[in-house]
Design a protein around this motif. Sequence first.
Motif, PDB file in Angstrom:
ATOM      1  N   ALA A  27      14.794   5.417   6.504  1.00 21.31           N
ATOM      2  CA  ALA A  27      13.685   5.361   5.318  1.00 21.31           C
ATOM      3  C   ALA A  27      13.391   6.955   4.443  1.00 21.31           C
ATOM      4  O   ALA A  27      13.166   7.234   4.902  1.00 21.31           O
ATOM      5  CB  ALA A  27      12.777   4.482   4.262  1.00 21.31           C
ATOM      6  N   PRO A  28      14.339   6.711   3.021  1.00 23.92           N
ATOM      7  CA  PRO A  28      14.523   7.885   2.264  1.00 23.92           C
ATOM      8  C   PRO A  28      12.417   8.395   2.033  1.00 23.92           C
ATOM      9  O   PRO A  28      12.039   7.546   1.948  1.00 23.92           O
ATOM     10  CB  PRO A  28      15.156   8.227   0.751  1.00 23.92           C
ATOM     11  CG  PRO A  28      15.516   6.753   1.204  1.00 23.92           C
ATOM     12  CD  PRO A  28      14.943   5.918   2.187  1.00 23.92           C
ATOM     13  N   GLY A  29      12.404   9.708   2.020  1.00 25.01           N
ATOM     14  CA  GLY A  29      10.627  10.268   2.080  1.00 25.01           C
ATOM     15  C   GLY A  29      10.391   9.815   3.231  1.00 25.01           C
ATOM     16  O   GLY A  29       9.327  10.352   3.080  1.00 25.01           O
ATOM     17  N   THR A  30      11.349   9.488   4.051  1.00 27.78           N
ATOM     18  CA  THR A  30       9.889   9.180   5.725  1.00 27.78           C
ATOM     19  C   THR A  30      10.018  10.668   6.833  1.00 27.78           C
ATOM     20  O   THR A  30      11.309  10.835   6.793  1.00 27.78           O
ATOM     21  CB  THR A  30      10.181   7.890   6.158  1.00 27.78           C
ATOM     22  OG1 THR A  30      10.546   6.764   5.315  1.00 27.78           O
ATOM     23  CG2 THR A  30       9.862   7.577   7.295  1.00 27.78           C
ATOM     24  N   SER A  31       9.200  10.468   7.487  1.00 26.54           N
ATOM     25  CA  SER A  31       9.116  11.738   8.784  1.00 26.54           C
ATOM     26  C   SER A  31       8.574  10.996  10.209  1.00 26.54           C
ATOM     27  O   SER A  31       8.163   9.773   9.654  1.00 26.54           O
ATOM     28  CB  SER A  31       7.760  12.902   7.683  1.00 26.54           C
ATOM     29  OG  SER A  31       7.848  13.451   9.422  1.00 26.54           O
ATOM     30  N   LEU A  32       9.505  10.801  10.816  1.00 26.52           N
ATOM     31  CA  LEU A  32       9.136  10.805  11.970  1.00 26.52           C
ATOM     32  C   LEU A  32       8.064  11.676  12.641  1.00 26.52           C
ATOM     33  O   LEU A  32       7.774  10.921  13.476  1.00 26.52           O
ATOM     34  CB  LEU A  32      10.781  10.730  13.116  1.00 26.52           C
ATOM     35  CG  LEU A  32      11.664   9.507  11.893  1.00 26.52           C
ATOM     36  CD1 LEU A  32      12.748   9.276  13.252  1.00 26.52           C
ATOM     37  CD2 LEU A  32      11.225   8.133  11.556  1.00 26.52           C
ATOM     38  N   GLU A  33       8.056  12.481  12.039  1.00 30.49           N
ATOM     39  CA  GLU A  33       7.497  12.819  13.186  1.00 30.49           C
ATOM     40  C   GLU A  33       5.936  13.274  12.966  1.00 30.49           C
ATOM     41  O   GLU A  33       5.289  13.323  11.187  1.00 30.49           O
ATOM     42  CB  GLU A  33       7.545  14.861  13.512  1.00 30.49           C
ATOM     43  CG  GLU A  33       8.777  15.147  13.934  1.00 30.49           C
ATOM     44  CD  GLU A  33       8.466  14.691  15.233  1.00 30.49           C
ATOM     45  OE1 GLU A  33       7.072  14.944  15.994  1.00 30.49           O
ATOM     46  OE2 GLU A  33       9.790  14.561  15.874  1.00 30.49           O
ATOM     47  N   PRO A  34       5.168  12.641  13.655  1.00 30.38           N
ATOM     48  CA  PRO A  34       3.263  12.684  13.116  1.00 30.38           C
ATOM     49  C   PRO A  34       2.760  14.013  12.094  1.00 30.38           C
ATOM     50  O   PRO A  34       3.513  15.105  12.214  1.00 30.38           O
ATOM     51  CB  PRO A  34       2.474  12.741  14.487  1.00 30.38           C
ATOM     52  CG  PRO A  34       3.490  12.396  15.481  1.00 30.38           C
ATOM     53  CD  PRO A  34       4.400  12.948  14.741  1.00 30.38           C
ATOM     54  N   ALA A  35       2.058  13.626  10.895  1.00 34.51           N
ATOM     55  CA  ALA A  35       1.036  14.818  10.607  1.00 34.51           C
ATOM     56  C   ALA A  35       0.542  16.437  11.253  1.00 34.51           C
ATOM     57  O   ALA A  35      -0.177  14.709  12.276  1.00 34.51           O
ATOM     58  CB  ALA A  35       0.205  14.346   9.197  1.00 34.51           C
ATOM     59  N   PRO A  36       0.249  16.705  11.185  1.00 34.49           N
ATOM     60  CA  PRO A  36      -0.775  17.762  12.072  1.00 34.49           C
ATOM     61  C   PRO A  36      -2.211  17.715  11.536  1.00 34.49           C
ATOM     62  O   PRO A  36      -2.440  17.583  10.617  1.00 34.49           O
ATOM     63  CB  PRO A  36      -0.325  19.695  11.631  1.00 34.49           C
ATOM     64  CG  PRO A  36       0.951  19.355  10.618  1.00 34.49           C
ATOM     65  CD  PRO A  36       1.324  17.888  10.260  1.00 34.49           C
ATOM     66  N   ILE A  37      -3.565  18.453  12.630  1.00 32.60           N
ATOM     67  CA  ILE A  37      -4.766  17.544  12.375  1.00 32.60           C
ATOM     68  C   ILE A  37      -5.044  18.825  12.966  1.00 32.60           C
ATOM     69  O   ILE A  37      -4.635  19.616  13.941  1.00 32.60           O
ATOM     70  CB  ILE A  37      -4.858  16.358  12.635  1.00 32.60           C
ATOM     71  CG1 ILE A  37      -4.663  15.478  13.021  1.00 32.60           C
ATOM     72  CG2 ILE A  37      -6.664  16.263  12.994  1.00 32.60           C
ATOM     73  CD1 ILE A  37      -4.455  13.778  13.880  1.00 32.60           C
ATOM     74  N   ALA A  38      -6.193  19.374  12.111  1.00 31.66           N
ATOM     75  CA  ALA A  38      -6.864  20.957  12.479  1.00 31.66           C
ATOM     76  C   ALA A  38      -8.176  20.089  12.953  1.00 31.66           C
ATOM     77  O   ALA A  38      -9.108  19.386  12.486  1.00 31.66           O
ATOM     78  CB  ALA A  38      -7.214  21.554  10.677  1.00 31.66           C
ATOM     79  N   LEU A  39      -8.349  20.327  14.159  1.00 31.76           N
ATOM     80  CA  LEU A  39      -9.228  20.444  15.551  1.00 31.76           C
ATOM     81  C   LEU A  39     -10.462  21.823  15.964  1.00 31.76           C
ATOM     82  O   LEU A  39      -9.922  22.573  16.099  1.00 31.76           O
ATOM     83  CB  LEU A  39      -9.068  20.013  16.347  1.00 31.76           C
ATOM     84  CG  LEU A  39      -9.577  19.426  17.165  1.00 31.76           C
ATOM     85  CD1 LEU A  39     -10.505  17.896  17.113  1.00 31.76           C
ATOM     86  CD2 LEU A  39      -9.024  19.098  18.387  1.00 31.76           C
ATOM     87  N   PRO A  40     -11.574  21.177  14.950  1.00 34.70           N
ATOM     88  CA  PRO A  40     -12.096  22.399  15.354  1.00 34.70           C
ATOM     89  C   PRO A  40     -12.627  22.482  16.884  1.00 34.70           C
ATOM     90  O   PRO A  40     -13.109  21.228  17.208  1.00 34.70           O
ATOM     91  CB  PRO A  40     -13.867  22.188  14.344  1.00 34.70           C
ATOM     92  CG  PRO A  40     -13.045  21.314  13.348  1.00 34.70           C
ATOM     93  CD  PRO A  40     -11.882  20.522  13.907  1.00 34.70           C
TER      94      PRO A  40
ATOM     95  N   HIS B 290       0.641  -1.046   0.244  1.00 33.15           N
ATOM     96  CA  HIS B 290      -0.009   0.211  -0.218  1.00 33.15           C
ATOM     97  C   HIS B 290       0.667   1.198   0.168  1.00 33.15           C
ATOM     98  O   HIS B 290       0.294   2.630   0.861  1.00 33.15           O
ATOM     99  CB  HIS B 290      -1.326  -0.473   1.305  1.00 33.15           C
ATOM    100  CG  HIS B 290      -0.399   0.091   2.321  1.00 33.15           C
ATOM    101  ND1 HIS B 290      -0.204   1.124   2.914  1.00 33.15           N
ATOM    102  CD2 HIS B 290      -0.332  -1.460   3.673  1.00 33.15           C
ATOM    103  CE1 HIS B 290       0.772   1.065   4.277  1.00 33.15           C
ATOM    104  NE2 HIS B 290       0.019  -0.926   4.199  1.00 33.15           N
ATOM    105  N   GLY B 291       2.135   1.120  -0.640  1.00 30.24           N
ATOM    106  CA  GLY B 291       2.847   2.436  -0.766  1.00 30.24           C
ATOM    107  C   GLY B 291       3.575   2.750  -0.020  1.00 30.24           C
ATOM    108  O   GLY B 291       4.730   3.996   0.320  1.00 30.24           O
ATOM    109  N   ALA B 292       3.229   1.910   1.771  1.00 31.75           N
ATOM    110  CA  ALA B 292       4.633   1.833   2.619  1.00 31.75           C
ATOM    111  C   ALA B 292       5.969   1.489   2.623  1.00 31.75           C
ATOM    112  O   ALA B 292       5.426   0.250   2.414  1.00 31.75           O
ATOM    113  CB  ALA B 292       3.800   1.729   3.938  1.00 31.75           C
ATOM    114  N   PRO B 293       6.694   1.466   3.286  1.00 33.86           N
ATOM    115  CA  PRO B 293       8.257   1.227   2.475  1.00 33.86           C
ATOM    116  C   PRO B 293       8.113  -0.152   4.217  1.00 33.86           C
ATOM    117  O   PRO B 293       7.356   0.346   5.603  1.00 33.86           O
ATOM    118  CB  PRO B 293       9.190   2.079   3.235  1.00 33.86           C
ATOM    119  CG  PRO B 293       8.454   4.162   3.595  1.00 33.86           C
ATOM    120  CD  PRO B 293       7.003   3.394   3.265  1.00 33.86           C
ATOM    121  N   GLY B 294       8.461  -0.799   4.188  1.00 30.92           N
ATOM    122  CA  GLY B 294       8.277  -1.961   5.292  1.00 30.92           C
ATOM    123  C   GLY B 294       9.323  -1.333   6.504  1.00 30.92           C
ATOM    124  O   GLY B 294       8.889  -1.809   7.285  1.00 30.92           O
ATOM    125  N   CYS B 295      10.396  -0.572   6.522  1.00 28.26           N
ATOM    126  CA  CYS B 295      11.108  -0.429   7.457  1.00 28.26           C
ATOM    127  C   CYS B 295      11.122   1.029   7.425  1.00 28.26           C
ATOM    128  O   CYS B 295      11.662   1.578   6.462  1.00 28.26           O
ATOM    129  CB  CYS B 295      12.380  -1.422   7.693  1.00 28.26           C
ATOM    130  SG  CYS B 295      13.412  -0.851   9.037  1.00 28.26           S
TER     131      CYS B 295
END
Length: 885
Positions: free
Chosen positions: A434-447, A237-242
Amino acid sequence: MRAPLSWLREWVDLPADVTGEQVAAALVRVGLEEEGLHGGDVTGPVVVGRVLSVSPEPQKNGKTINWCSVDTGEVARGEEPRGVVCGAHNFSAGDLVVVATPGAVLPGPFPIAARKTYGHVSDGMICSARELGLGEDHAGIIVLARLLGETAASQLEPGQDALALLGLTEEVVEVNVTPDRGYCFSVRGLAREYAHGARLDVATAFRDPAAVDVPAAGGSGAAAGHGVELRDDAPIHGAPGCTRFVTRVVRGVDPTAPSPFWLQRRLQQAGMRPISLAVDITNHVMLELGQPLHAYDLAEVDGPLVVRRARPGERLVTLDGVDRTLDPEDLLIADGTGVDGVGGARAIGLAGVMGGRDTEVTMTTRDVLVEAARFDPVTIARTARRHKLPSEASRRFERGVDTALQAAAAELAVRLLVEHGGGTADDAATDVVAPGTSLEPAPIALPVGLSAQLSGVPADQLDEARVVELLEQIGCSVAPSDDEALGTLDVVPPTWRPDLAQPVDLVEEVVRLHGYEAIPSVLPPAPPGRGLTSAQRLRRRAADALAAGGFVEVRSYPFTSAARSDELGLDADDPRRTALRLANPLSDEQPLLRTSVLATLLDVLRRNTSRGATDVALFEVGGVVNPVPGAPAAPRLRVDQRPSDAELAGLLAAVPPQPVHVAGVLAGRAEPEGWWGPGRTADAADAVAAAQTVAGALRLDLVVTAGALAPWHPGRCAQLSLPAPGPDGDEGAAAGTGAVVGHAGELHPAVVAALGLPPRTVAFELDLDALVAAAPELVPAPRLSPFPPSKEDVALIVDASVPAEAVRQALLAGAAGGGHADLVEEVRLFDVYTGAPVPAGQRSLAFSLRLRALDRTLTAADAAAVREAAVAEAARRHGAVLRGA
């Protein structure tokens, strides 16, 4: 996940007098599920004892026992030491041991009392590890100097309580971890959740065990650490295994160094078995932080570690000794160099699931390579299920591990190896992302108002300040949106919470910490004017009619097998053999959805008769599935957006018809025996009558003709049809036969034998949806005549092959003709006769005609005219002749 209270206390402020029940209640308060409390299996006086003397005594059976003098505090009080019989030989005079004295109860339960054995009165028992529930070792008793170390044992005194010393009184809390709360598969996660549940200030009450300094990664030469290559050429599903791989090296570890007792005891309390120092340390860190680790024998590792997918036909012998054939989707840890000069030729482990035997840490291992990685949850879950190899590591990886934890976990393992194994750690670490991998979670916009809106909690309780406070407690960083007019918060989830991916996830966390008890209980209003649909009312009316007639409603599973079609005697081209196969059936023996309710209802009859029931009448209202040959396949819908109208139409087009049928079976007596007589056995007529009861409840008349359809007896099967519309568009008995809606009669003897049913079992099955569709919406109230009826009887001789129902229909048609339709109330068969003087091959059918007018009393001439018209039509259709004419 099991966690001892002492382990939790290291990382969160637990009151000194807190009980396991109170800790579990706090965890339940924030949404975890309590599985149980453990510990306290050993009670009573279990103390430290010093062996004063050991006297071996050979026995006649060839066994040698030891008669021991043991001081459990008596010597200091000026008393005589205890005499204890012991069969073990791994101790000697002067050793400190664990003694269970009379009154103690060991796991089992096994009460201890003074008893005479081998010619002595043994005043207690010197205990082994298994007898105390500390492990499986039963070969010898516990010598405390070996278990705790010489230094710790030298501070002990005879008579000292051994329960607290060995942690036998400590409570262990066990919780069930749901798939979205993988971080709770650790003492770290449970400690944080306890702080939430106990309403503590997380910033001060919780101490993060992962807050350690780690060496810098990179460098060159020996300072660069062990090499690692991430080569996942087939991501799922497009995600690297490691996404991250950390390694550390510890050299010169003593392979004989035992795990300290406290570490072994923690593993045992958590439900794991101590194995060796290196393995025990990796398991301890995994339990504490939730980050699985793996230890390699560095001497057996050839070159850099390579993370890649398996090649077709590749094999690996895992640590459990099983030689496994790998799947190209499996993610591997590999080493070595192939003939092409490319590294990673040899598979040495199933990534995130289990290591390989070739690089296993053994009693000769001196240099240990520690691995801490973050693998793709989907990849690990599929591999573990594919190989039927669930492990403690895979359970954590498939739920998602903290992306920022790998270096800290490896550092803690290295520190323990150095402390207890005497090794030396390399200065640098390998940390590959892994190249192109961010260890930080993506921000979420919460009303801001979403939490109150979705939960129903008053908005003044969940205002912006309260929402920010709760989100920061779970580790989120919260900031107002750049556009204040939007009224949203920019929330960055903590790295250990991969389940927080959208606003509703954050709402769940806010409500969970605020308290589920704050959610108001509001009963939804019942909208007026809504009730059962017309079809639902008619189906219930049919079921009520059968229940009133003595049938019992049952529900059977709608699953069947191809063998059931053979047992029912269906023809090879019978459409009921075409059944829909389930992709994931509950049972491999029943993978098909039924095409007939009777196919599964007969199992219920067999089960009841096998339990001693003799007179049984059952019915079921349920759906059947009739696949359409050549129907289009259902489209695969995406989950990240709403399906289009075309996709929904395609999905509905692929769904096969699923009409509702009603079926019933009768076995034994239809009328019970008693003082009034012997009763009556159910026959085919009862099945037909039950089917007519269903139709009558829907204000329909069924046309009954002879039929032949499996599983019924060909000579005792009735075909049930709706009346066909007459020339004027009205339906009536005189209009002929319409659509076939079912069959009724006696089951074929071969079917009865194949299914183990009572002899002469009868049954019916009707397409209830077809009956509901044909049922009249409005039925006019009947007009009652105040005038007396006129009765006419006719006896007709016809060929024996002519069905009585066909003759009855002819009489009805004839009586209704000529303007007499309003006069006919009933035409009923009341006698069938064969024999002299009726010619051979023929039979006499006697019918009663009941006539009545709405506006007058019928004369003899009126009745005679109707009678003659009815007989004439029967003669025209079937050659009927009046008997005696």
